[in-house]
Design a protein around this motif. Structure first.
Motif: not given
Lengths: 544, 315, 271
Positions: A107, A154, B233-234, B307, B309-310, B312
């Motif tokens: 993240v 990613h 956050r994760n 939360v 980004p994957r 997004r």
């Protein structure tokens, strides 16, 4: 650097022992490393080589009990306070890990993660750290215009992520860099790039490097010193040249012998009619929609591939991850629909509208890479091995099944009583034998070996390759040997196909392709394979 | 991102349409005619028919669904069979109690659960962890309405710090109103806080075992700093899921708790309507609650993208 | 294995199950027996836990109440598993297809209706009753099991032994029953105990607000509702049924946690 006093080691481990929850992991390890030198630590899985690295960083799992002394740059790490250790980690000692796919925080952007490392140890502004991070990322081969700092992990490939991990580790130009199997999870060409990068960085910054690996060939020409580990002990250590010359310990000899191992096999006499005949095969996957109302684009994983395998022939299929070789193998086995072309096995088409006939299914089998996920953990070995009997038109009686299972077990070198055990009671090598037993129970004619030895330690790998060669010699089996590892394919196949982007870019006799590759990709692949240098190989061969 | 948003919006709409159909069909199969029920046994057939026409009951089912659903869109929930007042007015007053109650409880449970979960995870196996896990184990097992009764017993009857029930209305001042919602909110929050604490803890522990936490430590971050900067956050991703689910439990729980504390919320309205077979009110309130649940799920989906980004990238 | 993790939970669950089973054969007093003169008795040697506002024996009421709670919860979990697991397995077997999408969207839809709302709708139409409670909790359990089994099955479908089974010519149904189901039973058992305890809580809640079990059948939630008006004068009437719920649910949760540790293959090597 002030403390460049000769003979005063940068890192010194004295009688280091480690227990985790009472289980001994390391036993009285003694190692030394001079500033700016490279130490290769070699060992198979479970040898304690990674725990040695974590001991140096003092980042051990809970329940660890470490004894002995670890000295670094005049400090004793083993009795240093945690806050001081935090100052050293990432600053004076950097570390690169094996699994680049999971080593980065998913993240946070890559810029954030590199800049954090800088801000932790240097009193610089956010903006300054960001600029420095950009410089470091450039240095590890991620130019900012192509890979902006705002990228997330990613969005990068495995090799690119490993570059980010390296950037984090070297951002502050540490005196010592520890790389724990940094290339194991990567493709050969990526592996050689990363190796090259590490070598370059170490030379430019005059860093000391500890390179941990299971593969002798990877370190042979990088390391100044080598330590060979097994079961938590250092069996042999010293200068690379001396270790290879002497190889006093039988295990070291075996380790080296195994990496040079050539299984004995008889080449097939090629029959006129092919056993497997693949013609213009096409496999496609739908991909996520790019636009809201657009059609789903398709990804062509296998693009018009044609080849044959003769009865008794062993053919290698080589390519890096994502080249489509796994898709191809699943299509051949008839468990994936195809979008074009045909596959004929002994004259029968595999992809017809009807279900596959029993007779066709019986003729082919498969052995997969991962000995851990290849078996249903809830079934006993006898039932696991008997699974392919399902394809027979007439299910054999219970007694017949039992005989067949025992015969199969015996042919792969296992005991009759193993039939009543569960799979978790076996080691990786034994499991791969069970996988082979399952594959041969129906007396198939073709076995697809999908990276069947890639997950095994070198010494075990040699045994499995011998077993495969013996089975082929005795029963005239054909193999399609799929691997990313060229050295394995070289010693066990008659012909080889090189695959890239869903197409076969080169094919021919194994020896011819390896000795004089025509295609540029094949050449790149071959050049990327780490090899024991000729002199070392010659010395080692003299031992056998 | 736009792709993701658009897909979520479509799902939201589809869910609402299907849900409204389910609610309508379920309640429309009811035997008996609301008009004759409202007018009593001795009503004249003419009067009943007139009322049926007035309520729109003489139309076909499809027409009635369309006019009901269309009304919902315009904020017109129909006319109560029993009270002959617009349902929307009745609901608005009651919502002013139920919604603040659910939000209050959600806020409380988050305020309790986050610190407790982080503390338990960072001291795994220690005294604090064991104690927190013990309390949450109990919190999971206590039915909230019984806990509410115990709170009344202790704080209203024995200690007389709070009143045992009732709601003075928002006109009597914010703090007075909030005070009367405090015991109900605590009763609602405790079991939910227990669930949230456990999810928070186990999610954090999972993340602490991830490879990137080792990278963070190798950078020179202390255990604490690594937890705050990289793990939290994760760990939020599964916590968000539970948080979304909890809102629907809180709304449902609020209906029961309102009964214990005699609060004039949606819960009491529903039970009164069931008793008087005022089906249009039941229909509308159920639909309103479903809407709230679906909307919260939608917001949770958006929070995921924030939360993680994957999610997004539209790639 | 650490037996002590399972022991307390097992004991509690065993206690309430046997109380429920015994109540079919024998209770200290008949729960239908109303004796206004003997109401609000304190615990003594005859009525071990005293009597309620109708003079009924509290212990007998609790025993029969246990039977109601357990029966409702078991049937509801059964409904959830019976429909949810095959749905989840089907969705996993046909992952990515329209069928998968349909099943999962339907699940999401049901999730929008908390059990209480389902019960409210059913009650509005058919009137209150224990069967309503069972159906409402059961329907709510279906998506829980469907999601769980789909997720777990998906991770197993990725394993190589499934490919091996396909090479041996086995179809989706046979693979699901032979290879997938045995590998997710542990998860299902653990989730089953959790849903069981949630079912007991839900039944109590529904009966408490009058949507579940109807008088004269004793149920814990009903008993609590009755005691609510008497809480000023006879608070002990609220205590016993509440404690019964807490201890049963606690027992089931402890058992579930213990089972999970025990059945988790990752922890199995430590044994």
């Amino acid at each position: 650097m002030i403390d460049k006093v000769l003979a005063k080691p940068l890192l010194k481990l004295t009688d280091v022992s480690l227990q985790i929850h009472g289980t001994p992991i390391l036993k009285r390890i003694n190692l030394e490393l001079l500033a700016g030198k490279v130490l290769g630590i070699i060992g198979e899985s479970g040898s304690g080589k990674s725990m040695t690295a974590f001991s140096i960083l003092q980042l051990l799992p809970e329940g660890s009990d470490l004894s002995g002394v670890i000295e670094f740059d005049g400090h004793t790490l083993t009795d240093m306070q945690e806050t001081r250790l935090c100052e050293l980690r990432g600053n004076a000692i950097g570390m690169v890990f094996q699994e680049p796919m999971t080593a980065l925080n998913p993240v946070q952007s890559i810029g954030q993660q590199v800049a954090e490392s800088i801000r932790l140890h240097q009193a610089v502004s956010k903006k300054m750290a960001w600029q420095q991070a950009a410089v470091v990322l450039e240095r590890v081969g991620l130019p900012n215009d192509e890979f902006p700092l705002s990228r997330f992990p990613h969005e990068l490939s495995g090799g690119q992520r490993q570059r980010v991990v390296i950037a984090i580790a070297v951002a502050l130009k540490p005196q010592l860099l520890i790389a724990d199997e940094p290339t194991t999870a990567l493709d050969v060409t990526t592996q050689s790039e990363i190796l090259h990068l590490l070598k370059k960085l170490v030379q430019e910054e005059n860093m000391a490097l500890i390179f941990i690996t299971h593969d002798l060939a990877v370190v042979a020409d990088v390391a100044d010193d080598i330590a060979i580990m097994r079961d938590g002990e250092v069996l042999e250590s010293g200068s690379t040249e001396r270790v290879f010359r002497e190889l006093s310990h039988p295990y070291s000899q075996a380790l080296l012998g195994a990496s040079l191992h050539v299984p004995e096999r008889i080449s097939a006499s090629i029959a006129p009619a092919p056993l497997l005949d693949v013609k213009d095969l096409v496999c496609e996957y739908p991909m996520p929609r790019q636009r809201l109302f657009g059609l789903k684009p398709v990804f062509r994983a296998v693009n018009k591939i044609s080849f044959t395998i003769a009865p008794g022939e062993s053919v290698g299929l080589v390519g890096e991850s994502g080249c489509g070789k796994s898709t191809l193998s699943r299509a051949l086995l008839g468990i994936l629909p195809v979008q074009g072309g045909r596959v004929m096995l002994a004259g029968h088409s595999i992809h017809t509208s009807q279900a596959l006939t029993h007779e066709v299914r019986r003729k082919m089998q498969v052995v997969f890479q991962d000995p851990y996920s290849s078996f249903n953990p809830r079934h006993k070995v006898a039932r696991l091995i008997a699974e392919p009997l399902f394809v027979l038109q007439q299910t054999p009686t219970r007694a017949q099944q039992k005989t067949m299972v025992l015969e199969s077990l015996q042919r792969v070198g296992l005991e009759a009583q193993d039939a009543d055990k569960y799979i978790h009671e076996f080691s990786g090598g034994q499991r791969q034998r069970i996988a082979i037993a399952r594959a041969i129970i129906n007396k198939p004619e073709l076995i697809v070996l999908d990276e069947a030895v890639s997950a095994l330690d070198v010494s075990v790998r040699a045994q499995i390759l011998d077993l495969l060669a013996a089975l082929a010699n005795d029963h005239g089996l054909s193999y399609l040997f799929i691997s990313h590892d060229l050295s394995v394919v070289r010693n066990i196949t008659d012909r080889v196909l090189v695959m890239q982007h869903g197409e076969i870019v080169e094919r021919g006799d194994t020896k011819t392709v390896f000795d004089s590759p025509q295609n540029s990709y094949t050449r790149a692949l071959l050049a990327a394979v780490p090899r024991l240098s000729d002199s070392i190989a010659a010395q080692a061969a003299g031992f056998k | 991102m736009i792709h993701y948003l658009f897909k979520r919006c479509l799902i939201l709409l589809a869910t609402l349409i299907v849900a409204s159909l389910v609610v309508f069909v379920t309640i429309e199969v009811v035997p008996g005619d609301p008009a004759s029920f409202m007018l009593g046994l001795n009503a004249q057939p003419d009067t009943v028919n007139a009322l049926r026409a007035e309520l729109g009951l003489d139309q076909s089912r499809l027409q009635r669904y369309l006019s009901w659903a269309g009304g919902l869109l315009k904020g017109d929930f129909g006319i109560s069979y029993t009270y002959r007042t617009p349902v929307v007015d009745m609901v608005r007053d009651r919502l002013g109690v139920s919604l603040p109650l659910a939000m209050y409880a959600l806020l409380l449970s988050v305020l309790i659960a986050f610190p407790a979960g982080v503390l338990a995870a960072s001291r795994r196996g220690g005294v604090g962890d064991t104690a927190i896990m013990g309390v949450t184990q109990l919190g999971l097992a206590i039915p909230n309405f019984w806990f509410a009764m115990l709170l009344v017993l202790l704080f209203a009857i024995k200690l007389t710090w709070f009143s045992a029930g009732g709601f003075p209305g928002w006109d009597s001042g914010f703090f007075v109103a909030m005070k009367s919602l405090t015991l109900p909110a605590i009763a609602l929050a405790l079991p939910q806080a227990s669930i949230l604490t456990r999810v928070m803890r186990s999610s954090l522990l999972d993340v602490l075992n991830e490879d990137f936490m080792r990278t963070a430590r190798a950078k020179g971050l202390s255990k604490r700093a690594a937890l705050w900067k990289h793990a939290l956050r994760n760990a939020m991703i599964p916590v968000l899921t539970i948080l979304g689910l909890q809102f629907s439990f809180l709304l449902a729980g609020a209906i029961i708790i309102e009964n214990v504390f005699f609060l004039p919320g949606l819960g009491r309205l529903i039970f009164q309507s069931i008793a008087s077979r005022d089906l249009i009110v039941v229909e509308s309130v159920v639909m309103l609650l479903v809407f709230a649940v679906v909307l919260v799920t939608f917001m949770v989906d958006l929070a995921y993208a924030w939360v993680d980004p994957r999610l997004r990238g539209a790639r | 294995m650490k037996l002590r993790n399972i022991l307390p939970g097992t004991l509690l669950v065993f206690l309430f199950f046997s109380a429920a089973l015994i109540s079919y054969l024998w209770t200290p007093f008949d729960v239908a027996l109303i004796d206004i003169k003997a109401r609000f008795k304190s615990p003594d040697t005859i009525n071990w836990l005293g009597t309620d506002h109708f003079g009924r024996d509290m212990l007998s009421m609790l025993m029969v109440g246990a039977r109601t709670s357990i029966a409702v919860a078991i049937v509801a979990v059964g409904i959830g598993m019976l429909f949810g697991v095959p749905l989840g397995l089907t969705a996993a077997a046909k992952r990515g297809s329209w069928l998968d999408e349909l099943i999962m969207r339907a699940n999401d839809l049901v999730f929008a209706f908390p059990a209480l709302l389902i019960a409210i709708m059913i009650t509005a139409v058919y009137g209150p009753g224990a069967v309503n409670a069972i159906i409402a909790i059961g329907i709510f359990n279906i998506p829980v099991f469907a999601r769980l089994s789909r997720g777990a099955a998906l991770s197993i479908w990725k394993r190589d032994f499934i490919q091996a089974a396909k090479v041996s010519g086995k179809g989706a149904v046979r693979i699901s029953s032979e290879h997938i189901l045995p590998n997710i039973t542990n998860l299902l058992i653990v989730q089953g105990t959790i849903q069981f305890s949630l079912g007991i809580l839900a039944e109590a809640g529904l009966s408490f607000v009058g949507l579940g079990t109807q008088p004269p059948i004793p149920s814990w939630g009903r008993m609590l509702a009755d005691s609510q008006t008497l809480i000023y004068t006879e608070p002990q009437l609220a205590l016993y049924p509440g404690l019964a719920i807490v201890l049963t649910v606690l027992g089931l949760n402890l058992l579930g946690d213990g089972l999970r540790d025990w059945l988790d293959p990752r922890l199995r090597h430590d044994r």
